[in-house]
Write a protein that holds these residues in place. Structure first.
Motif, PDB file in Angstrom:
ATOM      1  N   PRO A 258       0.968  -1.186  -0.253  1.00 45.19           N
ATOM      2  CA  PRO A 258      -0.145   0.007  -0.195  1.00 45.19           C
ATOM      3  C   PRO A 258       0.868   1.321   0.068  1.00 45.19           C
ATOM      4  O   PRO A 258       0.396   2.374  -0.780  1.00 45.19           O
ATOM      5  CB  PRO A 258      -0.757  -0.046   1.314  1.00 45.19           C
ATOM      6  N   GLU A 259       2.044   1.261   0.717  1.00 43.99           N
ATOM      7  CA  GLU A 259       2.915   2.338   0.808  1.00 43.99           C
ATOM      8  C   GLU A 259       3.219   2.705  -0.686  1.00 43.99           C
ATOM      9  O   GLU A 259       3.335   3.932  -0.953  1.00 43.99           O
ATOM     10  CB  GLU A 259       3.977   1.973   1.580  1.00 43.99           C
TER      11      GLU A 259
ATOM     12  N   GLU B 234       2.083   1.847  -3.393  1.00 47.92           N
ATOM     13  CA  GLU B 234       0.986   2.093  -4.515  1.00 47.92           C
ATOM     14  C   GLU B 234       0.723   3.588  -4.340  1.00 47.92           C
ATOM     15  O   GLU B 234       0.734   4.328  -5.332  1.00 47.92           O
ATOM     16  CB  GLU B 234      -0.080   1.250  -4.130  1.00 47.92           C
ATOM     17  N   ARG B 235       0.479   4.128  -3.110  1.00 50.14           N
ATOM     18  CA  ARG B 235       0.339   5.525  -2.863  1.00 50.14           C
ATOM     19  C   ARG B 235       1.544   6.462  -3.423  1.00 50.14           C
ATOM     20  O   ARG B 235       1.436   7.445  -4.089  1.00 50.14           O
ATOM     21  CB  ARG B 235       0.223   5.746  -1.400  1.00 50.14           C
TER      22      ARG B 235
END
Length: 502
Positions: free
Chosen positions: A268-269, A271-272
């Motif tokens: 998720p990190e 992807e952001r």
């Protein structure tokens, strides 16, 4: 497989000229061999019949121009056959047979490989204890020039089969005929396609619906392509970074603080960063300040396992082919394209990309002997035709690919229709983040996101060849198939939210 019983062979049928089919070039386009079997799935005894054969593709004059090879598994002893789901399955390429999902994933026979997907001898198959045949019947289709499927006459123009929309049109007609022949019009229906098969499935959803009035309950995309959705420039260059992170994590090539985290805590990190910083930085191009360029390069290096100098040398955009060569170069290995868990060894460590795809060499090694033995010995389908794992389908016409938007149109027109994406985190050809991006761009207004579902796995393109992911993915399919069946008498319509409590 357990010994088959009550073998029924439907002999090659040659009929007279009026609407009847005769063999051409030694191939009869309308044949079937039926065998009966028993297996155990999730601890439950399951009896089924397997139908292997050819069903013709007809031209406008109702004459056969091609024979499409298929295998149809139908569970026996079902009381309410109309409620029994039908899953229509094919692979991709274009030009690959359905062998991969038939023996590797959903079918009742399972390829003999080790727990991570590597070949073992003796080659062959065994019972698949996770097959979805307990909840759905399955037909595996080999499009023209894959498997045993063939064009029947040298005078037939192959262009009518070999293209994005050509493929969709003739297969939609073929599928509709199959549904009619097998009395499956009342069944809940699902398409499942892998790789280029996702392009096929996305396009078929609308073609079946609008041209043949076949309305689906679900479309399952396994390792999705770009589905005709453009992503040029910075978007195209940036979206593979989360895949690179996953691969570098798998090979212990990340910084120690990232390496000690679980993969799903890191992604998720990344992807952001990809959406909020990486794409904008690439869009700035030469106008990016030196300080910002160095800052972005440092983060890309941190998340990819590629040196900062190599990132800068490629103007912040790491080609995937270079990544497959570079990541483990100092260890003397390359990594696979479709599944980056696999390692290869090149003749020299220098160069910009690997000599070969390590994963394909492994997969062809195990699947090819298994499917040839299984069809002849377990399903009693005997032919001297060569089974085309990869068949001659070039050139392939890719013009007019709107398959992603066509799938979105099918979803909008059919309130029953749901879509499931299955992706392996280590797939570098049809990576998981590009698959998610498809959903976002197909439904830019966010009106239908509650009918799109994603499942990720710690493997690659064929996530099912890893034992733990096979088990989980089959359970995920079961859940999706059953949840996509509406309640009895539930109408296919959109409700006004103001009337829901009335």
């Amino acid at each position: 497989m357990k010994k088959r019983t009550n073998i029924i062979v439907a002999a090659c049928i040659c009929l007279a000229a009026a609407g009847q089919l005769c063999a051409k070039n030694g191939i009869n386009p309308d044949t079937a061999v039926v065998t009966r079997h028993q297996t155990t799935i999730k601890g439950q005894s399951v009896s089924y019949r397997a139908v292997t054969g050819m069903q013709p593709v007809l031209n406008a004059s109702r004459q056969p121009v091609a024979a499409v090879n298929y295998t149809y598994y139908e569970r026996e002893g079902i009381r309410d056959a109309d409620a029994r789901p039908l899953v229509i399955s094919f692979n991709g390429g274009p030009g690959t047979a359905s062998v991969w999902m038939q023996l590797g994933f959903t079918g009742p026979a399972l390829l003999k490989i080790d727990s991570e997907g590597y070949p073992v001898m003796p080659y062959g198959t065994e019972n698949n204890p996770y097959s979805i045949l307990d909840v759905a019947d399955i037909v595996y289709i080999n499009p023209v020039n894959t498997g045993y499927s063939r064009i029947l006459d040298s005078d037939t123009d192959p262009k009518q089969f070999f293209g994005v929309n050509e493929d969709i049109r003739y297969l939609a007609t073929w599928i509709t005929t199959f549904i009619t022949r097998n009395n499956r019009w009342r069944s809940p229906k699902y398409l499942i396609g892998e790789s280029y098969g996702t392009t096929r499935a996305a396009g078929l959803a609308l073609e079946l619906q609008n041209a043949h009035w076949v309305f689906l309950n679900g479309v399952i995309l396994v390792s999705a392509t770009e589905l005709g959705i453009r992503r040029d420039g910075p978007v195209n260059e940036a979206l593979t970074l989360p895949y690179m992170t996953a691969t570098a994590w798998y090979h212990h090539a990340l910084a120690a603080d990232l390496q000690q985290k679980d993969l799903l805590d890191i992604l998720p990190e990344v992807e952001r960063f990809t959406l909020e910083e990486y794409i904008p930085a690439l869009a700035w191009g030469g106008a990016l300040t030196d300080a910002r360029r160095d800052e972005i390069a440092k983060k890309i290096s941190r998340y990819s396992g590629i040196s900062e100098s190599a990132v800068l040398a490629h103007n912040l955009a790491i080609p995937t082919r270079f990544f497959w060569k570079e990541l483990l170069r100092d260890r003397g290995f390359t990594i696979g394209r479709l599944d980056s868990r696999y390692k290869g060894i090149d003749l020299q460590d220098g160069g910009e990309w690997p000599d070969y795809n390590a994963e394909m060499a492994s997969w062809e090694h195990s699947f090819t002997p298994a499917i040839n033995h299984y069809l002849r010995n377990d399903l009693n389908y005997k032919t001297d035709l060569e089974y085309y794992i990869f068949g001659p389908v070039r050139p392939w016409n890719r013009e007019g690919d709107r398959t992603g938007q066509n799938l979105m149109t099918a979803v909008a027109q059919n309130p029953y229709l749901k879509v499931l994406l299955l992706s392996g985190y280590y797939d570098g050809a049809c990576d998981y983040f590009n698959g998610k991006y498809n959903f976002w761009q197909m439904d830019k207004g966010g009106k239908f996101q509650n009918r799109f579902f994603f499942k990720g796995y710690r493997s690659g393109h064929m996530m099912y060849i890893r034992h733990d992911d096979l088990k989980q993915a089959c359970d995920d399919l079961r859940e999706f198939i059953l949840n996509a069946i509406p309640a009895k008498d539930q109408p296919a319509k959109y409700d006004d939210p103001r009337r829901r409590t009335e």
